[in-house]
Motif scaffolding. Sequence first.
Motif, PDB file in Angstrom:
ATOM      1  N   SER A 112      -0.178  14.073 -13.883  1.00 39.47           N
ATOM      2  CA  SER A 112       0.662  14.090 -12.704  1.00 39.47           C
ATOM      3  C   SER A 112      -0.271  14.676 -11.346  1.00 39.47           C
ATOM      4  N   LEU A 113      -1.209  15.265 -11.806  1.00 41.59           N
ATOM      5  CA  LEU A 113      -2.143  15.711 -10.717  1.00 41.59           C
ATOM      6  C   LEU A 113      -3.144  14.415 -10.159  1.00 41.59           C
ATOM      7  N   ILE A 114      -3.548  13.578 -11.284  1.00 38.51           N
ATOM      8  CA  ILE A 114      -4.184  12.312 -10.606  1.00 38.51           C
ATOM      9  C   ILE A 114      -3.338  11.306 -10.082  1.00 38.51           C
ATOM     10  N   LEU A 115      -2.025  11.425 -10.294  1.00 36.80           N
ATOM     11  CA  LEU A 115      -1.013  10.508  -9.490  1.00 36.80           C
ATOM     12  C   LEU A 115      -0.967  11.089  -8.134  1.00 36.80           C
ATOM     13  N   CYS A 116      -0.916  12.338  -7.853  1.00 36.05           N
ATOM     14  CA  CYS A 116      -0.986  12.996  -6.704  1.00 36.05           C
ATOM     15  C   CYS A 116      -1.869  12.730  -5.781  1.00 36.05           C
ATOM     16  N   LEU A 117      -3.307  12.834  -6.393  1.00 34.88           N
ATOM     17  CA  LEU A 117      -4.409  12.299  -5.497  1.00 34.88           C
ATOM     18  C   LEU A 117      -4.568  11.120  -5.410  1.00 34.88           C
ATOM     19  N   GLY A 118      -3.997  10.228  -6.442  1.00 32.87           N
ATOM     20  CA  GLY A 118      -3.903   8.735  -6.136  1.00 32.87           C
ATOM     21  C   GLY A 118      -3.106   8.368  -4.973  1.00 32.87           C
ATOM     22  N   SER A 119      -1.697   8.998  -4.840  1.00 28.52           N
ATOM     23  CA  SER A 119      -1.026   9.034  -3.744  1.00 28.52           C
ATOM     24  C   SER A 119      -1.557   9.320  -2.284  1.00 28.52           C
ATOM     25  N   ALA A 120      -2.231  10.432  -2.431  1.00 31.03           N
ATOM     26  CA  ALA A 120      -3.215  10.907  -1.234  1.00 31.03           C
ATOM     27  C   ALA A 120      -4.060   9.831  -0.593  1.00 31.03           C
ATOM     28  N   VAL A 121      -4.647   9.243  -1.741  1.00 30.66           N
ATOM     29  CA  VAL A 121      -5.595   8.234  -1.441  1.00 30.66           C
ATOM     30  C   VAL A 121      -5.137   7.092  -0.921  1.00 30.66           C
ATOM     31  N   MET A 122      -3.934   6.714  -1.173  1.00 31.46           N
ATOM     32  CA  MET A 122      -3.280   5.452  -0.780  1.00 31.46           C
ATOM     33  C   MET A 122      -2.779   5.673   0.607  1.00 31.46           C
ATOM     34  N   GLY A 123      -2.260   6.885   0.661  1.00 34.62           N
ATOM     35  CA  GLY A 123      -1.850   7.346   1.944  1.00 34.62           C
ATOM     36  C   GLY A 123      -2.815   7.289   2.977  1.00 34.62           C
ATOM     37  N   ALA A 124      -4.099   7.668   2.667  1.00 31.42           N
ATOM     38  CA  ALA A 124      -5.035   7.557   3.638  1.00 31.42           C
ATOM     39  C   ALA A 124      -5.549   6.162   4.018  1.00 31.42           C
ATOM     40  N   VAL A 125      -5.630   5.375   2.857  1.00 28.39           N
ATOM     41  CA  VAL A 125      -5.782   3.979   3.103  1.00 28.39           C
ATOM     42  C   VAL A 125      -4.578   3.466   3.990  1.00 28.39           C
ATOM     43  N   SER A 126      -3.490   3.544   3.787  1.00 26.18           N
ATOM     44  CA  SER A 126      -2.377   3.312   4.861  1.00 26.18           C
ATOM     45  C   SER A 126      -2.490   3.758   6.136  1.00 26.18           C
ATOM     46  N   GLY A 127      -3.043   5.061   6.329  1.00 32.60           N
ATOM     47  CA  GLY A 127      -3.372   5.347   7.723  1.00 32.60           C
ATOM     48  C   GLY A 127      -4.356   4.709   8.244  1.00 32.60           C
ATOM     49  N   ILE A 151       0.817  -1.151  -0.038  1.00 33.71           N
ATOM     50  CA  ILE A 151       0.035  -0.184   0.051  1.00 33.71           C
ATOM     51  C   ILE A 151       0.919   1.373   0.109  1.00 33.71           C
ATOM     52  N   VAL A 152       1.960   1.158   0.918  1.00 36.22           N
ATOM     53  CA  VAL A 152       2.718   2.498   1.080  1.00 36.22           C
ATOM     54  C   VAL A 152       3.439   2.895  -0.221  1.00 36.22           C
ATOM     55  N   LEU A 153       3.957   1.620  -0.754  1.00 37.16           N
ATOM     56  CA  LEU A 153       4.913   1.725  -1.955  1.00 37.16           C
ATOM     57  C   LEU A 153       4.174   2.294  -3.077  1.00 37.16           C
ATOM     58  N   SER A 154       2.901   1.593  -3.243  1.00 37.93           N
ATOM     59  CA  SER A 154       1.915   2.182  -4.350  1.00 37.93           C
ATOM     60  C   SER A 154       1.824   3.746  -4.196  1.00 37.93           C
ATOM     61  N   ALA A 155       1.682   4.176  -3.084  1.00 35.87           N
ATOM     62  CA  ALA A 155       1.584   5.893  -2.633  1.00 35.87           C
ATOM     63  C   ALA A 155       2.797   6.395  -3.148  1.00 35.87           C
ATOM     64  N   TRP A 156       3.625   5.498  -2.796  1.00 43.46           N
ATOM     65  CA  TRP A 156       5.139   6.285  -3.076  1.00 43.46           C
ATOM     66  C   TRP A 156       5.394   6.562  -4.767  1.00 43.46           C
ATOM     67  N   ILE A 157       5.144   5.418  -5.266  1.00 46.01           N
ATOM     68  CA  ILE A 157       5.157   5.357  -6.639  1.00 46.01           C
ATOM     69  C   ILE A 157       4.679   6.546  -7.436  1.00 46.01           C
ATOM     70  N   MET A 158       3.109   6.662  -7.108  1.00 43.21           N
ATOM     71  CA  MET A 158       2.631   7.516  -7.668  1.00 43.21           C
ATOM     72  C   MET A 158       2.750   9.041  -7.187  1.00 43.21           C
ATOM     73  N   GLY A 159       3.184   9.137  -5.842  1.00 45.33           N
ATOM     74  CA  GLY A 159       3.678  10.425  -5.291  1.00 45.33           C
ATOM     75  C   GLY A 159       4.862  10.989  -6.136  1.00 45.33           C
ATOM     76  N   TYR A 160       5.921  10.125  -5.946  1.00 49.02           N
ATOM     77  CA  TYR A 160       7.273  10.260  -6.786  1.00 49.02           C
ATOM     78  C   TYR A 160       7.173  10.723  -8.182  1.00 49.02           C
ATOM     79  N   PHE A 161       6.365  10.169  -8.906  1.00 53.02           N
ATOM     80  CA  PHE A 161       6.035  10.676 -10.425  1.00 53.02           C
ATOM     81  C   PHE A 161       5.252  12.021 -10.431  1.00 53.02           C
ATOM     82  N   GLY A 162       4.225  12.135  -9.429  1.00 49.48           N
ATOM     83  CA  GLY A 162       3.501  13.282  -9.371  1.00 49.48           C
ATOM     84  C   GLY A 162       4.484  14.413  -9.060  1.00 49.48           C
ATOM     85  N   ILE A 163       5.046  14.149  -7.910  1.00 51.83           N
ATOM     86  CA  ILE A 163       6.099  15.426  -7.691  1.00 51.83           C
ATOM     87  C   ILE A 163       7.315  15.794  -8.433  1.00 51.83           C
ATOM     88  N   LYS A 164       7.610  14.845  -9.373  1.00 51.39           N
ATOM     89  CA  LYS A 164       8.491  15.154 -10.443  1.00 51.39           C
ATOM     90  C   LYS A 164       8.037  16.119 -11.336  1.00 51.39           C
TER      91      LYS A 164
END
Length: 292
Positions: free
Chosen positions: A151-166, A75-88
């Motif tokens: 990129s924005l969709i990836l950031c939103l996806g990262s935030a959602v997966m981060g919430a799932v992780s929480g 879960i965390v890794l999927s959030a990171w992959i999306m977040g890293y591509f988004g923040i780039k």
Amino acid sequence: MWIFLAVLSALLLGVYDIFKKLSVNGNNVLTVLLYNTFFGALIMSPIVVMGIIDDTPVLGGDATGHLRILGKSAIVLSAWIMGYFGIKHLPLTITGPISATRPLMVLVGAMLVFGEQLNLLQWIGVLLGVVSLFYINKVGAREGVSFKSASLILCLGSAVMGAVSGLYDKYLLRLYEPMQVQAWYSLYQFVIMGVTIFIIKRAVPAAGNTPFQFRWTIPCIALFLTLADLAYFYALSQPSSLISVVSMTRRCSIIVPFFFGIFALKEKNARLKTVDLLILLTALGFLVAGSR
């Protein structure tokens, strides 16, 4: 003492976000992430090794605990992959506020999954968070970024997966000691990331075409995230600590990369984005007030 630790965690988390941005800019994202998971596993390895040497029960002493941590790692890794591509590809002044909406998503998720009830102040916080997302979308449109942007969709996806992780953390930490969870999921993340990159490069050779450049900021990602998490855990371990205040303080970490983006990276529309930041901080304030 606990409020000092909460503030320290927020500052460290903010610097962590800056190092992420500096590491992935013009770099191979997957390789950066592989190094990040390697250094994270290396930092936490003494806990894993000590647990094995002492022959003490780890994660409940059976395979079920390890499978649960594997799930968290994925879960965390999927959030990171999306977040890293988004923040780039996006400014820190856009990615920061999006990432900071995670507590709002966690609150809504807790209502849907655990049956928790939101009070009036919490609902106001959630609604202001939604306003913040739409506002930052309008500001981003001035820079060619919208909700249709990959990129924005990836950031939103990262935030959602981060919430799932929480939400998953809430379940895991009822069962296992926090440091064991952090140590083992760091190890499993590195393993999963290594396997993922191997499969991607075999299936899509062009995925590795972006050249990789090792930068001193890359090990700093894992270091500052680990330190931020340790400060967070120790803050929560204090008997007098308030989790709502600690969580709110930790989310205020967005202030650090936000102003770094404005003053160091000279990102655009600073005034409009500052308005969005204030809306979001107000939303988090309502969450704290409603959670006490």
